[in-house]
Scaffold this motif. Sequence first.
Motif, short mmCIF file in Angstrom:
data_model
loop_
_atom_site.label_atom_id
_atom_site.label_comp_id
_atom_site.label_asym_id
_atom_site.label_seq_id
_atom_site.Cartn_x
_atom_site.Cartn_y
_atom_site.Cartn_z
N ALA A 234 -61.37 -7.88 -82.17
CA ALA A 234 -60.75 -6.70 -81.55
C ALA A 234 -59.68 -7.11 -80.56
N ARG A 235 -59.97 -8.13 -79.76
CA ARG A 235 -59.00 -8.62 -78.78
C ARG A 235 -57.78 -9.22 -79.47
N PHE A 236 -58.02 -9.94 -80.57
CA PHE A 236 -56.93 -10.54 -81.34
C PHE A 236 -55.98 -9.45 -81.83
N ARG A 237 -56.54 -8.38 -82.41
CA ARG A 237 -55.70 -7.29 -82.92
C ARG A 237 -54.93 -6.61 -81.79
N GLU A 238 -55.58 -6.46 -80.65
CA GLU A 238 -54.92 -5.84 -79.49
C GLU A 238 -53.74 -6.69 -79.02
N MET A 239 -53.95 -8.00 -78.93
CA MET A 239 -52.87 -8.88 -78.47
C MET A 239 -51.73 -8.93 -79.47
N LEU A 240 -52.06 -8.97 -80.76
CA LEU A 240 -51.02 -9.01 -81.79
C LEU A 240 -50.19 -7.74 -81.76
N ALA A 241 -50.84 -6.60 -81.59
CA ALA A 241 -50.10 -5.33 -81.52
C ALA A 241 -49.17 -5.30 -80.31
N ALA A 242 -49.65 -5.80 -79.17
CA ALA A 242 -48.82 -5.83 -77.96
C ALA A 242 -47.64 -6.78 -78.13
N LEU A 243 -47.88 -7.92 -78.78
CA LEU A 243 -46.80 -8.88 -79.05
C LEU A 243 -45.73 -8.25 -79.93
N ARG A 244 -46.16 -7.59 -81.00
CA ARG A 244 -45.20 -6.99 -81.93
C ARG A 244 -44.42 -5.87 -81.27
N GLN A 245 -45.07 -5.10 -80.43
CA GLN A 245 -44.37 -4.04 -79.71
C GLN A 245 -43.32 -4.64 -78.77
N THR A 246 -43.71 -5.69 -78.06
CA THR A 246 -42.77 -6.34 -77.15
C THR A 246 -41.58 -6.90 -77.90
N ALA A 247 -41.82 -7.58 -79.03
CA ALA A 247 -40.74 -8.15 -79.83
C ALA A 247 -39.78 -7.06 -80.30
N ALA A 248 -40.33 -5.93 -80.73
CA ALA A 248 -39.49 -4.82 -81.19
C ALA A 248 -38.66 -4.25 -80.06
N GLU A 249 -39.25 -4.17 -78.87
CA GLU A 249 -38.52 -3.63 -77.72
C GLU A 249 -37.42 -4.59 -77.27
N VAL A 250 -37.69 -5.88 -77.31
CA VAL A 250 -36.65 -6.85 -76.96
C VAL A 250 -35.51 -6.77 -77.97
N ALA A 251 -35.85 -6.68 -79.26
CA ALA A 251 -34.82 -6.58 -80.30
C ALA A 251 -33.96 -5.34 -80.10
N SER A 252 -34.60 -4.23 -79.75
CA SER A 252 -33.86 -2.99 -79.50
C SER A 252 -32.95 -3.13 -78.29
N ALA A 253 -33.46 -3.80 -77.24
CA ALA A 253 -32.66 -3.98 -76.03
C ALA A 253 -31.45 -4.88 -76.30
N ILE A 254 -31.65 -5.93 -77.11
CA ILE A 254 -30.53 -6.81 -77.48
C ILE A 254 -29.48 -6.01 -78.24
N LYS A 255 -29.93 -5.21 -79.18
CA LYS A 255 -29.01 -4.38 -79.99
C LYS A 255 -28.22 -3.42 -79.12
N ASN A 256 -28.85 -2.94 -78.04
CA ASN A 256 -28.20 -1.97 -77.15
C ASN A 256 -27.53 -2.62 -75.95
N GLY A 257 -27.26 -3.92 -76.07
CA GLY A 257 -26.54 -4.61 -75.01
C GLY A 257 -27.35 -4.89 -73.78
N GLY A 258 -28.68 -4.97 -73.92
CA GLY A 258 -29.53 -5.32 -72.79
C GLY A 258 -30.30 -4.16 -72.22
N ALA A 259 -29.97 -2.93 -72.66
CA ALA A 259 -30.67 -1.75 -72.15
C ALA A 259 -31.71 -1.30 -73.16
N PRO A 260 -32.86 -0.79 -72.70
CA PRO A 260 -33.85 -0.24 -73.62
C PRO A 260 -33.25 0.90 -74.43
N ALA A 261 -33.80 1.12 -75.64
CA ALA A 261 -33.28 2.16 -76.51
C ALA A 261 -33.45 3.54 -75.89
N SER A 262 -34.50 3.72 -75.09
CA SER A 262 -34.73 5.00 -74.41
C SER A 262 -35.54 4.74 -73.17
#
Length: 269
Positions: A234-262
């Motif tokens: 359960a902890r493994f799945r929780e950490m993996l989900a948080a990692l993937r969310q963080t990676a997606a948010e960083v990717a979005s911020a890079i795409k938007n020039g450093g700012a979060p998408a929203s």
Amino acid sequence: MTVQNSLVPALDRALNILEYLASRQEAVTLKEISRDLGIPSASAFRLMKNLCARGYATEQTGGQTAYLLGYKLLHLASVHQRNFSVPAVAKPFLVRLANQLQQTVQLALLQNGSVLYVDQVFSSAPISIVAPLYTPLAVNTSASAKILLSFLPPQEQLAIIRRSALTASTPRTLVEEEALLEEITKSGLQGYGFDNEEFALGIGCMAVPIPAPSLGCAAAVGITGSIQSYRDCARFREMLAALRQTAAEVASAIKNGGAPASSSGAPHS
């Protein structure tokens, strides 16, 4: 030996040509290149053929042949910009993730054929794992290396593996090329790399890619902590989900020039 004596004439001329093309506002002919740079016509012709073949220059036809800068320089510039901007953009997200999961968080890049940690954030947990920054990682003990290498063609994976000493840090460390290549392939298929006490006994690490549409993968974000956390499903799945969310948010911020998408995606304490 002086710097002047160590110059390679053909390379020096090729670089002069690129700088010359960059300084002009329009396409230039071979005659202009030869005349303005003092390069014999035959040498200038050979150099331009090589630069065009590699994408550093492009040839315009339809009348008199003329040359412009090529797409390859734009690609190199984008990679350079990405590598320098990713850590700054990712930092607040890494801090949030470390506090959320109580794990040490690392950011890894693939640069010049080496996998490097370029940033690291510690949590408030009593024990924090410290990894060396800007030092090539042992690819057989790093979750980040496994996922980053999975985006490369097999021959490039093998070349990097052969430049890295496959020594055993623990009894669990993979030291055979074939086994490590299989682990890299598995990492790509499952979408994350995992270090199961391969770096140090009692320590686990997981890393996911930060996607980049034109490059496949901009970087990897990983977490490191007690192996017990990774053995709890359960902890493994929780950490993996948080990692993937963080990676997606960083990717979005890079795409938007450093700012979060929203505002909803902004890091917060």
